[in-house]
Design a protein around this motif. Structure first.
Motif, PDB file in Angstrom:
ATOM      1  N   ILE A 236       0.848  -1.188   0.000  1.00  0.00           N
ATOM      2  CA  ILE A 236       0.000   0.000   0.000  1.00  0.00           C
ATOM      3  C   ILE A 236       0.882   1.237   0.000  1.00  0.00           C
ATOM      4  N   SER A 237       0.443   2.270  -0.697  1.00  0.00           N
ATOM      5  CA  SER A 237       1.219   3.512  -0.736  1.00  0.00           C
ATOM      6  C   SER A 237       0.751   4.447   0.370  1.00  0.00           C
ATOM      7  N   THR A 238       1.613   5.368   0.737  1.00  0.00           N
ATOM      8  CA  THR A 238       1.223   6.337   1.764  1.00  0.00           C
ATOM      9  C   THR A 238       0.150   7.289   1.236  1.00  0.00           C
ATOM     10  N   LEU A 239       0.080   7.481  -0.075  1.00  0.00           N
ATOM     11  CA  LEU A 239      -0.991   8.310  -0.635  1.00  0.00           C
ATOM     12  C   LEU A 239      -2.343   7.606  -0.509  1.00  0.00           C
ATOM     13  N   GLU A 240      -2.360   6.287  -0.653  1.00  0.00           N
ATOM     14  CA  GLU A 240      -3.598   5.543  -0.444  1.00  0.00           C
ATOM     15  C   GLU A 240      -4.054   5.647   1.011  1.00  0.00           C
ATOM     16  N   LEU A 241      -3.129   5.590   1.939  1.00  0.00           N
ATOM     17  CA  LEU A 241      -3.476   5.776   3.344  1.00  0.00           C
ATOM     18  C   LEU A 241      -4.035   7.171   3.576  1.00  0.00           C
ATOM     19  N   ASP A 242      -3.447   8.153   2.921  1.00  0.00           N
ATOM     20  CA  ASP A 242      -3.917   9.526   3.050  1.00  0.00           C
ATOM     21  C   ASP A 242      -5.366   9.664   2.572  1.00  0.00           C
ATOM     22  N   ALA A 243      -5.690   9.016   1.454  1.00  0.00           N
ATOM     23  CA  ALA A 243      -7.054   9.079   0.930  1.00  0.00           C
ATOM     24  C   ALA A 243      -8.044   8.436   1.895  1.00  0.00           C
ATOM     25  N   LEU A 244      -7.666   7.326   2.500  1.00  0.00           N
ATOM     26  CA  LEU A 244      -8.527   6.677   3.491  1.00  0.00           C
ATOM     27  C   LEU A 244      -8.758   7.598   4.683  1.00  0.00           C
ATOM     28  N   ALA A 245      -7.707   8.284   5.110  1.00  0.00           N
ATOM     29  CA  ALA A 245      -7.826   9.184   6.254  1.00  0.00           C
ATOM     30  C   ALA A 245      -8.762  10.343   5.943  1.00  0.00           C
ATOM     31  N   GLU A 246      -8.592  10.943   4.792  1.00  0.00           N
ATOM     32  CA  GLU A 246      -9.451  12.083   4.448  1.00  0.00           C
ATOM     33  C   GLU A 246     -10.918  11.660   4.362  1.00  0.00           C
ATOM     34  N   GLN A 247     -11.169  10.505   3.772  1.00  0.00           N
ATOM     35  CA  GLN A 247     -12.546  10.012   3.683  1.00  0.00           C
ATOM     36  C   GLN A 247     -13.134   9.783   5.073  1.00  0.00           C
ATOM     37  N   SER A 248     -12.354   9.161   5.962  1.00  0.00           N
ATOM     38  CA  SER A 248     -12.821   8.886   7.312  1.00  0.00           C
ATOM     39  C   SER A 248     -13.149  10.173   8.065  1.00  0.00           C
ATOM     40  N   ILE A 249     -12.279  11.141   7.974  1.00  0.00           N
ATOM     41  CA  ILE A 249     -12.466  12.402   8.687  1.00  0.00           C
ATOM     42  C   ILE A 249     -13.685  13.150   8.155  1.00  0.00           C
ATOM     43  N   ARG A 250     -13.803  13.238   6.838  1.00  0.00           N
ATOM     44  CA  ARG A 250     -14.920  13.995   6.256  1.00  0.00           C
ATOM     45  C   ARG A 250     -16.254  13.289   6.475  1.00  0.00           C
ATOM     46  N   GLU A 251     -16.264  11.966   6.452  1.00  0.00           N
ATOM     47  CA  GLU A 251     -17.517  11.241   6.708  1.00  0.00           C
ATOM     48  C   GLU A 251     -18.005  11.447   8.139  1.00  0.00           C
ATOM     49  N   ALA A 252     -17.093  11.801   9.043  1.00  0.00           N
ATOM     50  CA  ALA A 252     -17.467  12.095  10.429  1.00  0.00           C
ATOM     51  C   ALA A 252     -17.926  13.543  10.609  1.00  0.00           C
ATOM     52  N   GLY A 253     -17.972  14.283   9.514  1.00  0.00           N
ATOM     53  CA  GLY A 253     -18.389  15.682   9.582  1.00  0.00           C
ATOM     54  C   GLY A 253     -17.287  16.619  10.012  1.00  0.00           C
ATOM     55  N   ALA A 254     -16.047  16.155   9.948  1.00  0.00           N
ATOM     56  CA  ALA A 254     -14.896  16.944  10.370  1.00  0.00           C
ATOM     57  C   ALA A 254     -14.048  17.341   9.159  1.00  0.00           C
ATOM     58  N   ILE A 255     -13.024  18.121   9.428  1.00  0.00           N
ATOM     59  CA  ILE A 255     -12.127  18.623   8.394  1.00  0.00           C
ATOM     60  C   ILE A 255     -10.708  18.148   8.714  1.00  0.00           C
ATOM     61  N   PRO A 256      -9.973  17.623   7.722  1.00  0.00           N
ATOM     62  CA  PRO A 256      -8.568  17.270   7.976  1.00  0.00           C
ATOM     63  C   PRO A 256      -7.760  18.537   8.270  1.00  0.00           C
ATOM     64  N   SER A 257      -7.238  18.643   9.475  1.00  0.00           N
ATOM     65  CA  SER A 257      -6.565  19.889   9.864  1.00  0.00           C
ATOM     66  C   SER A 257      -5.202  20.057   9.220  1.00  0.00           C
ATOM     67  N   PHE A 258      -4.588  18.968   8.776  1.00  0.00           N
ATOM     68  CA  PHE A 258      -3.265  19.083   8.158  1.00  0.00           C
ATOM     69  C   PHE A 258      -3.348  19.579   6.714  1.00  0.00           C
ATOM     70  N   LYS A 259      -4.419  19.228   6.018  1.00  0.00           N
ATOM     71  CA  LYS A 259      -4.477  19.478   4.572  1.00  0.00           C
ATOM     72  C   LYS A 259      -4.509  20.978   4.286  1.00  0.00           C
ATOM     73  N   GLY A 260      -3.479  21.447   3.583  1.00  0.00           N
ATOM     74  CA  GLY A 260      -3.363  22.860   3.263  1.00  0.00           C
ATOM     75  C   GLY A 260      -2.719  23.694   4.351  1.00  0.00           C
ATOM     76  N   TYR A 261      -2.379  23.079   5.492  1.00  0.00           N
ATOM     77  CA  TYR A 261      -1.788  23.821   6.602  1.00  0.00           C
ATOM     78  C   TYR A 261      -0.389  24.300   6.220  1.00  0.00           C
ATOM     79  N   HIS A 262      -0.245  25.600   6.041  1.00  0.00           N
ATOM     80  CA  HIS A 262       1.015  26.191   5.564  1.00  0.00           C
ATOM     81  C   HIS A 262       1.492  25.509   4.280  1.00  0.00           C
ATOM     82  N   GLY A 263       0.518  25.037   3.478  1.00  0.00           N
ATOM     83  CA  GLY A 263       0.840  24.425   2.197  1.00  0.00           C
ATOM     84  C   GLY A 263       1.063  22.931   2.229  1.00  0.00           C
ATOM     85  N   PHE A 264       0.901  22.291   3.397  1.00  0.00           N
ATOM     86  CA  PHE A 264       1.108  20.842   3.447  1.00  0.00           C
ATOM     87  C   PHE A 264       0.038  20.158   2.597  1.00  0.00           C
TER      88      PHE A 264
END
Length: 274
Positions: A42-70
């Protein structure tokens, strides 16, 4: 543990701490999902996609995404990468790797932030040991989060435990932080310190405690991508983190996962409500 800026110290009411626990549960569930997904191939980008889906499905926002350009929703740091590894399609996990996954979420304006290090397939005893040392050092630091103690007591407990386990590197360039309505707030929490130093801890403070422990020396450097921190000697590194509130009854672990239940009970911490 992305950290580019500080803010004032913020004391939370019991109701606000409950809101932070709700954000912490989103992070905890996401890390549980990612732990199960980690496998060779598995790639780390695939893990990232799973994380974003999990967070957004919970009604939350991924706090790292876009943080100072991350660019990612998680930091995915493999082997000698200490923290802030950028998720990439080309970073594919192999049997014997270890991966540190740092995850943050914002729910109703409140932040949760936590990290785990996970073995990929079968790993060496040395790698298992550095993970165990790092995780226990985190718990030793959290145990100092009681009203009346000093900020330096946290770093001293972390540093002392790591030193007691042998010749491991305790990373000094990065550390924990206040957390609440922002991901990174005052105070900065060192993972080393003389005891009895620093500000007095008071009820309502919320801190992210996060040691980083290397199998080799403590020295690190930043890669040209401007984010990824690696060990200078190429040794492997582990990273664990929990967001914790200081209460009259002791440390309340806001990002607690089900697997932490027994540990929290053994330390006499308040039940975070699993």
């Amino acid at each position: 543990m992305l950290r580019k800026g500080r803010n004032r110290i913020e004391l939370k009411s019991p109701a606000e701490i409950e809101k932070m626990r709700a954000a912490g549960r989103v992070v905890a569930r996401t890390l549980d999902l990612l732990r199960e997904a980690v496998r060779p191939g598995i790639s780390t980008l695939e893990l990232d996609a799973l994380a974003e889906q999990s967070i957004r499905e919970a009604g939350a926002i991924p706090s790292f995404k876009g943080y100072h350009g991350f660019p990612g929703s998680i930091c995915a740091s493999v082997n000698e990468e200490v923290v802030h590894g950028i998720p990439r399609a080309t970073k594919v996990l192999a049997d014997g790797d270890i991966i540190s996954i740092d995850c943050g979420a914002i729910l109703d304006g409140w932040h949760g932030d936590s990290a785990i290090t996970v073995p990929v397939g079968t790993v060496t005893e040395e790698d298992r040991t550095v993970m165990e040392v790092c995780e226990e050092a985190m718990w030793q630091g959290i145990a100092q989060m009681r009203p009346g103690n000093r900020l330096g007591d946290i770093g001293h407990a972390i540093e002392s435990y790591i030193a007691s386990r042998g010749n491991f590197g305790n990373v000094r360039e990065y550390g924990g932080h206040g957390i609440g309505t922002q991901m990174h707030m005052e105070p900065h929490v060192l993972n080393y310190s003389p005891p009895g130093r620093g500000m007095r801890l008071v009820e309502g403070m919320c801190l992210a405690i996060e040691p980083m422990v290397n199998r080799g020396t403590r020295h690190v450097h930043l890669l040209e991508d401007g984010w990824t921190v690696v060990t200078r000697d190429g040794s492997r590194s582990a990273h664990f983190e929990h967001s914790v509130a200081i209460t009259a009854d002791g440390p309340l672990v806001l990002t607690a996962r089900e697997e932490n239940r027994e540990k929290i009970a053994s330390l006499g911490f308040p039940d975070p409500g699993f």
